[in-house]
Design a protein around this motif. Structure first.
Motif, PDB file in Angstrom:
ATOM      1  N   VAL A 122       0.840  -1.198   0.000  1.00 55.11           N
ATOM      2  CA  VAL A 122       0.000   0.000   0.000  1.00 55.11           C
ATOM      3  C   VAL A 122       0.874   1.247   0.000  1.00 55.11           C
ATOM      4  N   ASN A 123       1.963   1.201   0.777  1.00 55.04           N
ATOM      5  CA  ASN A 123       2.885   2.341   0.848  1.00 55.04           C
ATOM      6  C   ASN A 123       3.760   2.476  -0.389  1.00 55.04           C
ATOM      7  N   GLY A 124       3.939   1.386  -1.121  1.00 55.48           N
ATOM      8  CA  GLY A 124       4.731   1.447  -2.353  1.00 55.48           C
ATOM      9  C   GLY A 124       6.124   0.876  -2.247  1.00 55.48           C
ATOM     10  N   SER A 125       6.599   0.576  -1.040  1.00 54.43           N
ATOM     11  CA  SER A 125       7.942   0.008  -0.882  1.00 54.43           C
ATOM     12  C   SER A 125       8.034  -0.753   0.436  1.00 54.43           C
ATOM     13  N   ILE A 126       8.992  -1.681   0.491  1.00 49.06           N
ATOM     14  CA  ILE A 126       9.197  -2.485   1.697  1.00 49.06           C
ATOM     15  C   ILE A 126      10.435  -1.993   2.434  1.00 49.06           C
ATOM     16  N   ASN A 127      10.264  -1.658   3.706  1.00 50.98           N
ATOM     17  CA  ASN A 127      11.398  -1.291   4.569  1.00 50.98           C
ATOM     18  C   ASN A 127      11.793  -2.551   5.333  1.00 50.98           C
ATOM     19  N   TRP A 128      12.877  -3.200   4.884  1.00 57.73           N
ATOM     20  CA  TRP A 128      13.260  -4.487   5.464  1.00 57.73           C
ATOM     21  C   TRP A 128      13.787  -4.347   6.884  1.00 57.73           C
ATOM     22  N   THR A 129      14.326  -3.178   7.221  1.00 59.77           N
ATOM     23  CA  THR A 129      14.749  -2.944   8.607  1.00 59.77           C
ATOM     24  C   THR A 129      13.540  -2.963   9.531  1.00 59.77           C
ATOM     25  N   ASN A 130      12.480  -2.284   9.094  1.00 58.19           N
ATOM     26  CA  ASN A 130      11.242  -2.283   9.881  1.00 58.19           C
ATOM     27  C   ASN A 130      10.625  -3.687   9.958  1.00 58.19           C
ATOM     28  N   TRP A 131      10.757  -4.447   8.870  1.00 61.41           N
ATOM     29  CA  TRP A 131      10.255  -5.818   8.875  1.00 61.41           C
ATOM     30  C   TRP A 131      10.982  -6.641   9.938  1.00 61.41           C
ATOM     31  N   ALA A 132      12.300  -6.479  10.008  1.00 63.03           N
ATOM     32  CA  ALA A 132      13.092  -7.204  11.016  1.00 63.03           C
ATOM     33  C   ALA A 132      12.699  -6.786  12.422  1.00 63.03           C
ATOM     34  N   MET A 133      12.444  -5.489  12.624  1.00 62.01           N
ATOM     35  CA  MET A 133      12.015  -4.999  13.940  1.00 62.01           C
ATOM     36  C   MET A 133      10.663  -5.586  14.310  1.00 62.01           C
ATOM     37  N   LEU A 134       9.783  -5.709  13.321  1.00 61.58           N
ATOM     38  CA  LEU A 134       8.466  -6.298  13.567  1.00 61.58           C
ATOM     39  C   LEU A 134       8.600  -7.762  13.964  1.00 61.58           C
ATOM     40  N   VAL A 135       9.421  -8.503  13.241  1.00 61.76           N
ATOM     41  CA  VAL A 135       9.597  -9.937  13.522  1.00 61.76           C
ATOM     42  C   VAL A 135      10.172 -10.143  14.923  1.00 61.76           C
ATOM     43  N   ILE A 136      11.242  -9.404  15.247  1.00 60.46           N
ATOM     44  CA  ILE A 136      11.876  -9.559  16.565  1.00 60.46           C
ATOM     45  C   ILE A 136      10.945  -9.064  17.672  1.00 60.46           C
ATOM     46  N   GLY A 137      10.382  -7.878  17.469  1.00 63.88           N
ATOM     47  CA  GLY A 137       9.479  -7.312  18.464  1.00 63.88           C
ATOM     48  C   GLY A 137       8.231  -8.154  18.649  1.00 63.88           C
ATOM     49  N   GLY A 138       7.685  -8.657  17.543  1.00 62.48           N
ATOM     50  CA  GLY A 138       6.495  -9.498  17.618  1.00 62.48           C
ATOM     51  C   GLY A 138       6.771 -10.795  18.348  1.00 62.48           C
ATOM     52  N   PHE A 139       7.942 -11.381  18.101  1.00 64.75           N
ATOM     53  CA  PHE A 139       8.318 -12.611  18.794  1.00 64.75           C
ATOM     54  C   PHE A 139       8.439 -12.353  20.295  1.00 64.75           C
ATOM     55  N   LEU A 140       9.088 -11.255  20.662  1.00 67.59           N
ATOM     56  CA  LEU A 140       9.290 -10.948  22.078  1.00 67.59           C
ATOM     57  C   LEU A 140       7.965 -10.676  22.792  1.00 67.59           C
ATOM     58  N   VAL A 141       7.103  -9.906  22.171  1.00 66.95           N
ATOM     59  CA  VAL A 141       5.821  -9.552  22.789  1.00 66.95           C
ATOM     60  C   VAL A 141       4.929 -10.789  22.936  1.00 66.95           C
ATOM     61  N   THR A 142       4.862 -11.607  21.889  1.00 67.83           N
ATOM     62  CA  THR A 142       4.044 -12.818  21.944  1.00 67.83           C
ATOM     63  C   THR A 142       4.603 -13.799  22.976  1.00 67.83           C
ATOM     64  N   GLY A 143       5.924 -13.934  22.979  1.00 74.63           N
ATOM     65  CA  GLY A 143       6.552 -14.804  23.975  1.00 74.63           C
ATOM     66  C   GLY A 143       6.285 -14.331  25.388  1.00 74.63           C
TER      67      GLY A 143
END
Length: 285
Positions: free
Chosen positions: A32-53
């Motif tokens: 939707v935004n037009g581009s992928i920020n892979w740094t933000n993707w990595a932050m989401l994956v790590i942060g999401g894992f930590l929060v869910t855990g």
């Protein structure tokens, strides 16, 4: 603490599925935004894992005495006394704070939804499991937040696509939860959990499970209906939903644990297939 105990403490497979769901939605939001920020993707994956855990840690701390009563949970590190509640609390707090910090760095809405998810799962759904079958509906809300969190992490706005992603996962969770509850009902009752719609393996519980799978069918077609996906995602979602619906019908017809187990395994395949098709179809538009 061994790696094996850590995996059990954070419910690694469940946490992985949550992060997977959020990642797919992040990529949709990035389109939707037009581009992928892979740094933000990595932050989401790590942060999401930590929060869910962290949420799973708090869940196991609260239910430590109940976990001792059930065969499937008695070997978890806290009830098996390989870890103290204090140690688990430190791990949970560290993961929760670190994960929330990473996610709020993406944007405040992502951080807020993550905290809301932890609180609702650990302190609303968890105690409700022994009080009322309504716990499944309550638990389906934090369970459906990962795709919403992933989407707003990339596109800081709750729009139609975000709502559709949430609704698909919310409705999917009802037959998913109830099929698991049907299979494990004997074990759950040892801890006093009431997760089937009526509290028992009866026709009414099976009918309600079937109706939830029936409602999921039109919900799964919303991406195509609102033109966010084409005929590919629509066709795959329709086929998957019909198979899923047949499995739910089979449970309603037979009321056997075998049928519930088939529905449970069907649910494990349903969600990633539908979400991946939504992603591929959306990116291809």
């Amino acid at each position: 603490m061994s790696w094996k105990d850590f995996v059990k403490l954070v419910k690694f497979r469940l946490t992985f599925l949550v992060v997977f769901s959020a990642s797919i939605s992040f990529l949709i939001g990035s389109k939707v935004n037009g581009s992928i920020n892979w740094t933000n993707w990595a932050m989401l994956v790590i942060g999401g894992f930590l929060v869910t855990g962290a949420a799973n840690c708090f869940n196991e701390i609260i239910e430590k005495d109940l976990d001792r009563l059930m065969k499937r949970t008695s070997d978890r590190p806290i009830p098996a006394e390989r870890m103290t509640t204090g140690q688990a609390l430190v791990i949970g707090l560290f993961m929760g704070l670190a994960g929330t910090y990473l996610l709020q760095r993406l944007n405040l809405l992502t951080g807020f939804l993550s905290v809301f998810s932890i609180v609702l799962y650990a302190f609303a759904y968890t105690p409700l499991k022994r009080k009322s079958p309504i716990a499944v509906l309550v638990g389906a809300v934090p369970g459906a937040l990962p795709p919403l969190i992933g989407y707003v992490a990339a596109h800081e706005k709750i729009d139609e696509i975000a709502v559709i992603l949430f609704l698909i996962q919310f409705m999917w969770q009802l037959p998913h939860f109830w099929s698991i509850a049907w299979v494990l009902d004997d074990d759950y009752k040892l801890a006093g959990f009431r997760l089937l719609p009526t509290g028992n393996r009866d026709l009414t519980s099976a009918i309600i499970t079937f109706v939830s799978a029936l409602i999921l069918l039109p919900v799964s077609l919303l991406p195509t209906f609102y033109h966010y996906g084409g005929y590919y995602v629509g066709g795959v979602s329709l086929v998957c939903s019909l198979i899923f619906l047949y499995q739910a019908y089979n449970l309603m017809r037979t009321r056997e644990i075998k049928a519930a187990r088939q529905l449970m395994f069907g649910s494990f395949l349903y969600l990633p297939v539908v979400q991946l098709m939504f992603l591929f179809d959306f990116i291809g538009k």
